[in-house]
Motif scaffolding. Structure first.
Motif, PDB file in Angstrom:
ATOM      1  N   LYS A  24       1.113   6.868  15.358  1.00 54.13           N
ATOM      2  CA  LYS A  24       2.111   5.855  15.713  1.00 54.13           C
ATOM      3  C   LYS A  24       1.691   4.470  15.218  1.00 54.13           C
ATOM      4  CE  LYS A  24       4.593   6.996  19.683  1.00 54.13           C
ATOM      5  NZ  LYS A  24       4.882   6.838  21.126  1.00 54.13           N
ATOM      6  N   LYS A  25       0.391   4.228  15.227  1.00 50.63           N
ATOM      7  CA  LYS A  25      -0.112   2.962  14.694  1.00 50.63           C
ATOM      8  C   LYS A  25       0.137   2.902  13.182  1.00 50.63           C
ATOM      9  CE  LYS A  25      -2.906   1.683  18.422  1.00 50.63           C
ATOM     10  NZ  LYS A  25      -1.886   1.995  19.447  1.00 50.63           N
ATOM     11  N   GLY A  40       3.534   1.969  12.627  1.00 49.71           N
ATOM     12  CA  GLY A  40       3.605   0.522  12.836  1.00 49.71           C
ATOM     13  C   GLY A  40       3.159  -0.238  11.601  1.00 49.71           C
ATOM     14  N   CYS A 100       5.698  -0.036   8.898  1.00 52.50           N
ATOM     15  CA  CYS A 100       6.871  -0.837   9.230  1.00 52.50           C
ATOM     16  C   CYS A 100       6.606  -2.318   8.952  1.00 52.50           C
ATOM     17  CB  CYS A 100       7.253  -0.605  10.680  1.00 52.50           C
ATOM     18  SG  CYS A 100       8.764  -1.456  11.128  1.00 52.50           S
ATOM     19  N   THR A 114       6.970   2.921  20.132  1.00 50.62           N
ATOM     20  CA  THR A 114       6.775   2.838  18.683  1.00 50.62           C
ATOM     21  C   THR A 114       6.873   1.386  18.226  1.00 50.62           C
ATOM     22  OG1 THR A 114       7.887   4.976  18.578  1.00 50.62           O
ATOM     23  CG2 THR A 114       7.456   3.881  16.480  1.00 50.62           C
ATOM     24  N   ASP A 145       3.873  -0.521  18.968  1.00 48.98           N
ATOM     25  CA  ASP A 145       2.817  -0.330  17.960  1.00 48.98           C
ATOM     26  C   ASP A 145       3.105  -1.111  16.680  1.00 48.98           C
ATOM     27  OD1 ASP A 145       0.952   1.051  19.383  1.00 48.98           O
ATOM     28  OD2 ASP A 145       1.634   3.042  18.764  1.00 48.98           O
ATOM     29  N   VAL A 146       4.385  -1.301  16.346  1.00 46.41           N
ATOM     30  CA  VAL A 146       4.721  -2.157  15.202  1.00 46.41           C
ATOM     31  C   VAL A 146       4.203  -3.565  15.505  1.00 46.41           C
ATOM     32  CG1 VAL A 146       6.542  -3.171  13.775  1.00 46.41           C
ATOM     33  CG2 VAL A 146       6.797  -0.807  14.605  1.00 46.41           C
TER      34      VAL A 146
END
Ligand code: G3H
Length: 255
Positions: free
Chosen positions: A39-40, A43, A46, A67, A70-71
């Motif tokens: 998930k990181k 991020g 993104c 999520t 984490d972004v």
């Protein structure tokens, strides 16, 4: 299960883009259902997209969720973020403060050296309250910023997971079950054909107001979200999808 080579992921990106009719797909390795570091990585990817696509003075509307949190965590400054304003896409949706859109906008702005504006509205507003709130000058101006956002960044969840995580009214749970909701984004719920079956009552971004010139960036990973991502993209394919291998395998029917 071996990790795909870079070329393997590039091929998968093309296949997912074709399947969902999304222009740009970015896939990070592994499955965020299994490892939280994935998930990181979503991020990080993104943030990279935001740096490539935003220009100084832009407005970015951001949604909530783990999520997006984490972004925000992966955010770093960039010359393109000069004077960029981060605003929450919609008001409260019954989430914990850490993953609310307000918190995420302020964290992103702080880490990006940008600006932010908050939308202070309680969850579950009555029609009367909503109608009078949107007339408040401060809120009115913020709603105008949201409508003028150059980019909207948001997550997607499986309908049941999201309904359970938020304190969802019994009546809403019944509707979601009856209408076979499978996906959630921004407090909107969708069935597997991409039809909106329920909308949480808050103010801010209205999906049908999104304009062609606004860039929609969807960030969602994990095999458990494959069905939700597919359904949501039937409503309106995003401009960019940032996802992982796990979700991609589910989207492509490989699981
Ligand atoms: O609004 C929240 C999203 O739909 C998904 O949340 O990123 O915590 O899975 P998540």
């Amino acid at each position: 299960e071996t990790m795909k080579s870079v070329t393997g992921l590039a091929d998968m990106e093309k296949r997912v883009a074709d399947t969902l009719q999304v222009q740009r797909v970015i896939i990070v390795p592994e499955n965020s259902d299994r490892y939280s570091w994935v998930k990181k990585e979503l991020g990080r990817a993104c943030v990279q997209q935001m740096k490539e696509m935003l220009v100084p003075d832009d407005i970015v509307a951001v949604a909530g969720g783990t999520t997006l949190a984490d972004v925000a965590e992966m955010m770093t400054p960039d010359s393109n973020f000069n004077n960029v304003t981060f605003v929450p896409a919609r008001g409260g949706l019954g989430e914990k403060v850490e993953i609310q859109a307000n918190t995420i906008s302020s964290t992103m702005a702080t880490k990006a050296n940008g600006k932010y504006r908050l939308l202070h509205v309680p969850d579950q507003l009555s029609k009367e309250t909503r109608e009078s709130l949107v007339l408040e000058p401060g809120i009115k101006e913020l709603l105008r910023s949201i409508r003028h956002a150059k980019m909207v960044v948001h997550g997607v969840g499986a309908a049941s997971t999201m309904a359970e995580r938020r304190e969802t009214k019994e009546e809403t749970l019944d509707t979601l079950e009856q209408k076979q909701a499978v996906a959630e984004a921004f407090g909107y719920y969708f069935d597997k054909s991409g039809h909106i079956v329920h909308k949480e009552k808050t103010i801010g971004l209205q999906l049908d107001d999104l304009q062609e010139n606004q860039t929609v960036v969807t960030v969602a990973g994990g095999a458990s979200k494959g069905e939700a991502i597919t359904a949501y993209m039937k409503y309106r394919p995003s401009d960019v999808l940032i996802t992982d291998e796990g979700a991609s395998q589910a989207i492509l029917g490989l699981l």
